[in-house]
Design a protein around this motif. Sequence first.
Motif, PDB file in Angstrom:
ATOM      1  N   ASN A 246     -51.497  25.181  24.852  1.00 20.44           N
ATOM      2  CA  ASN A 246     -51.831  24.410  25.483  1.00 20.44           C
ATOM      3  C   ASN A 246     -51.452  24.956  27.524  1.00 20.44           C
ATOM      4  O   ASN A 246     -51.297  26.145  27.527  1.00 20.44           O
ATOM      5  CB  ASN A 246     -51.008  23.578  25.732  1.00 20.44           C
ATOM      6  CG  ASN A 246     -49.826  23.618  25.720  1.00 20.44           C
ATOM      7  OD1 ASN A 246     -49.368  24.523  26.587  1.00 20.44           O
ATOM      8  ND2 ASN A 246     -48.694  22.167  25.403  1.00 20.44           N
ATOM      9  N   ASP A 247     -51.716  24.297  28.490  1.00 18.19           N
ATOM     10  CA  ASP A 247     -51.914  24.781  29.999  1.00 18.19           C
ATOM     11  C   ASP A 247     -50.842  24.969  30.096  1.00 18.19           C
ATOM     12  O   ASP A 247     -49.518  24.771  31.510  1.00 18.19           O
ATOM     13  CB  ASP A 247     -52.675  23.418  30.823  1.00 18.19           C
ATOM     14  CG  ASP A 247     -51.935  22.155  31.011  1.00 18.19           C
ATOM     15  OD1 ASP A 247     -50.921  22.901  29.966  1.00 18.19           O
ATOM     16  OD2 ASP A 247     -52.161  21.755  31.755  1.00 18.19           O
ATOM     17  N   HIS A 248     -49.512  24.684  29.263  1.00 14.57           N
ATOM     18  CA  HIS A 248     -47.425  24.822  29.967  1.00 14.57           C
ATOM     19  C   HIS A 248     -46.842  26.029  28.351  1.00 14.57           C
ATOM     20  O   HIS A 248     -47.306  25.802  27.158  1.00 14.57           O
ATOM     21  CB  HIS A 248     -47.025  23.509  29.117  1.00 14.57           C
ATOM     22  CG  HIS A 248     -45.782  24.206  29.444  1.00 14.57           C
ATOM     23  ND1 HIS A 248     -44.885  24.386  30.995  1.00 14.57           N
ATOM     24  CD2 HIS A 248     -44.740  24.167  28.715  1.00 14.57           C
ATOM     25  CE1 HIS A 248     -43.515  24.175  30.522  1.00 14.57           C
ATOM     26  NE2 HIS A 248     -42.974  23.909  29.562  1.00 14.57           N
ATOM     27  N   GLN A 249     -46.396  27.412  29.232  1.00 11.44           N
ATOM     28  CA  GLN A 249     -45.467  28.100  29.114  1.00 11.44           C
ATOM     29  C   GLN A 249     -44.446  27.749  28.974  1.00 11.44           C
ATOM     30  O   GLN A 249     -44.191  28.629  30.569  1.00 11.44           O
ATOM     31  CB  GLN A 249     -46.228  29.111  29.027  1.00 11.44           C
ATOM     32  CG  GLN A 249     -46.618  30.426  27.389  1.00 11.44           C
ATOM     33  CD  GLN A 249     -44.947  30.446  27.915  1.00 11.44           C
ATOM     34  OE1 GLN A 249     -44.151  30.201  26.616  1.00 11.44           O
ATOM     35  NE2 GLN A 249     -44.494  31.397  28.413  1.00 11.44           N
ATOM     36  N   GLY A 250     -43.417  27.840  28.836  1.00 10.84           N
ATOM     37  CA  GLY A 250     -42.355  27.539  28.063  1.00 10.84           C
ATOM     38  C   GLY A 250     -40.931  28.482  28.572  1.00 10.84           C
ATOM     39  O   GLY A 250     -39.471  28.704  28.099  1.00 10.84           O
ATOM     40  N   ALA A 251     -41.440  29.760  27.084  1.00 11.75           N
ATOM     41  CA  ALA A 251     -40.574  30.374  27.094  1.00 11.75           C
ATOM     42  C   ALA A 251     -40.565  31.537  28.105  1.00 11.75           C
ATOM     43  O   ALA A 251     -40.694  31.464  28.787  1.00 11.75           O
ATOM     44  CB  ALA A 251     -40.898  31.043  25.453  1.00 11.75           C
ATOM     45  N   PHE A 252     -38.831  32.050  28.291  1.00 12.81           N
ATOM     46  CA  PHE A 252     -38.829  32.956  28.625  1.00 12.81           C
ATOM     47  C   PHE A 252     -39.144  34.238  29.103  1.00 12.81           C
ATOM     48  O   PHE A 252     -38.731  34.421  27.360  1.00 12.81           O
ATOM     49  CB  PHE A 252     -36.834  32.695  29.147  1.00 12.81           C
ATOM     50  CG  PHE A 252     -36.310  33.912  29.923  1.00 12.81           C
ATOM     51  CD1 PHE A 252     -36.164  33.576  31.409  1.00 12.81           C
ATOM     52  CD2 PHE A 252     -35.684  34.631  29.895  1.00 12.81           C
ATOM     53  CE1 PHE A 252     -35.936  34.060  32.517  1.00 12.81           C
ATOM     54  CE2 PHE A 252     -35.070  35.600  30.638  1.00 12.81           C
ATOM     55  CZ  PHE A 252     -35.775  35.508  31.920  1.00 12.81           C
ATOM     56  N   LEU A 253     -39.944  35.051  29.386  1.00  9.23           N
ATOM     57  CA  LEU A 253     -39.933  35.975  29.358  1.00  9.23           C
ATOM     58  C   LEU A 253     -38.414  36.943  29.745  1.00  9.23           C
ATOM     59  O   LEU A 253     -38.485  37.000  31.439  1.00  9.23           O
ATOM     60  CB  LEU A 253     -41.428  36.708  30.550  1.00  9.23           C
ATOM     61  CG  LEU A 253     -42.486  36.633  29.673  1.00  9.23           C
ATOM     62  CD1 LEU A 253     -42.667  34.975  29.955  1.00  9.23           C
ATOM     63  CD2 LEU A 253     -43.294  37.000  29.812  1.00  9.23           C
ATOM     64  N   GLY A 254     -37.968  38.073  28.792  1.00  7.34           N
ATOM     65  CA  GLY A 254     -37.173  38.582  29.436  1.00  7.34           C
ATOM     66  C   GLY A 254     -36.335  40.343  28.684  1.00  7.34           C
ATOM     67  O   GLY A 254     -37.827  40.556  28.681  1.00  7.34           O
ATOM     68  N   SER A 255     -35.753  40.665  29.479  1.00  5.01           N
ATOM     69  CA  SER A 255     -35.920  42.950  28.507  1.00  5.01           C
ATOM     70  C   SER A 255     -35.452  42.521  27.800  1.00  5.01           C
ATOM     71  O   SER A 255     -35.387  43.701  27.244  1.00  5.01           O
ATOM     72  CB  SER A 255     -34.604  42.899  30.063  1.00  5.01           C
ATOM     73  OG  SER A 255     -33.445  42.407  29.717  1.00  5.01           O
TER      74      SER A 255
END
Length: 390
Positions: A246-255
């Motif tokens: 959908n138009d929402h992405q709530g997952a953190f992009l991390g190292s």
Amino acid sequence: DGQSTGQLASFLRTRLGLEKLTAGNPHLSLLHEMELGWNAWGGTNPGQPNAFKEMAQPGLNLRHRQLWAQVALSDKASLKAGFQEIKDPSGLFLDHLGGGFSFTYRGSGSESSILVGQLPENTLEGLSIGDDNFVTDSLIAGGQFKLMGQISTIDLAAYFLHDERAIDRPLDLATFVAGFDAELGATQLWIHALGQYGTWANSGIGGIDQNIAAWAAQIGITQPLMNGFWSVRGLVLSGDDNYDGNDHQGAFLGSGKNRSASKILTEDENRDRYDNLDERMATNLGSLFLNTAGLAVLDASVSLPVSNQYSQSMVVAGGWNLTPDNALGHQFVGTELDWSHTWSIEDSAALFLTVQVFQPGKAAAVFVNDVDRTATETIYGGQLGFQARF
């Protein structure tokens, strides 16, 4: 069922630093860090006789990690250029080796820095300089302000990422970091909070744009215990909602880096084998990891010396995801137990042994297993190593 993995290997990591002095102070600095290895004893054969032909077996592996030069512009300001450590105050978003320029100004009780660089990405653009371009690169820019007191440090940072690793799906991401570290005698306390906002173009169902709103946090305390210490640490990475695409992405992009003491749920700092669950459960997006189920890890550890040459430590850790619907309805990732023994041969050499037990949960099985995604067999392991520092 009953399968095993194991390997004997060695590596050497060296750092060569050169300084040009002007009036007794470093004016120009150069650092070269390289690593010889990881070289598996059962697969690496440097003694093969073919000096001028392709070898039938791999020889010793060599990779360069850092190569940068730094010039002092004044007694307070410096400029660094080259392949260097790119890290935010928490390490949760940025903890990489990459090329860049960084300008640092050190004031009275404070430090400010500005970074412009390029993160590693895996889109093939060609093998020669003439084939390379800036079309599918991952570019990073940001700044950090550190306020240093007698017992505490406050960090504020902001970073802006433009990533075109995926063709026609550019990612624009802003990450804000706030941190607090304190040392009260022998007690250490730290806390970091991160927020991410941005747009991932054409990444949703039907090619719609996804708006990113994610967060992460970590907290920890270490206190002395007899002649050793005990520590409690927590880590949380946000997950996405229940509607993929959908138009929402709530997952953190991390190292994939953090301050957790666990060795299976998160990275093993003795030697990163790239099989820690927080990375294996996530999707690798070039230099970042995305876990739509989110992740929370809590660990407690204690380390006590038994004698002047022998010490023991134990870590108990547990992991859970935050959005069970993104893990087929499962939340429990697993429980980990690490029991480590260290024998100091001298100040710069030690022998260590670690015994590990991990009970995986179904929330890990659905991401990691290849055949039966419900199997949760107990995993047993051990590490034996010799470490020498010069």
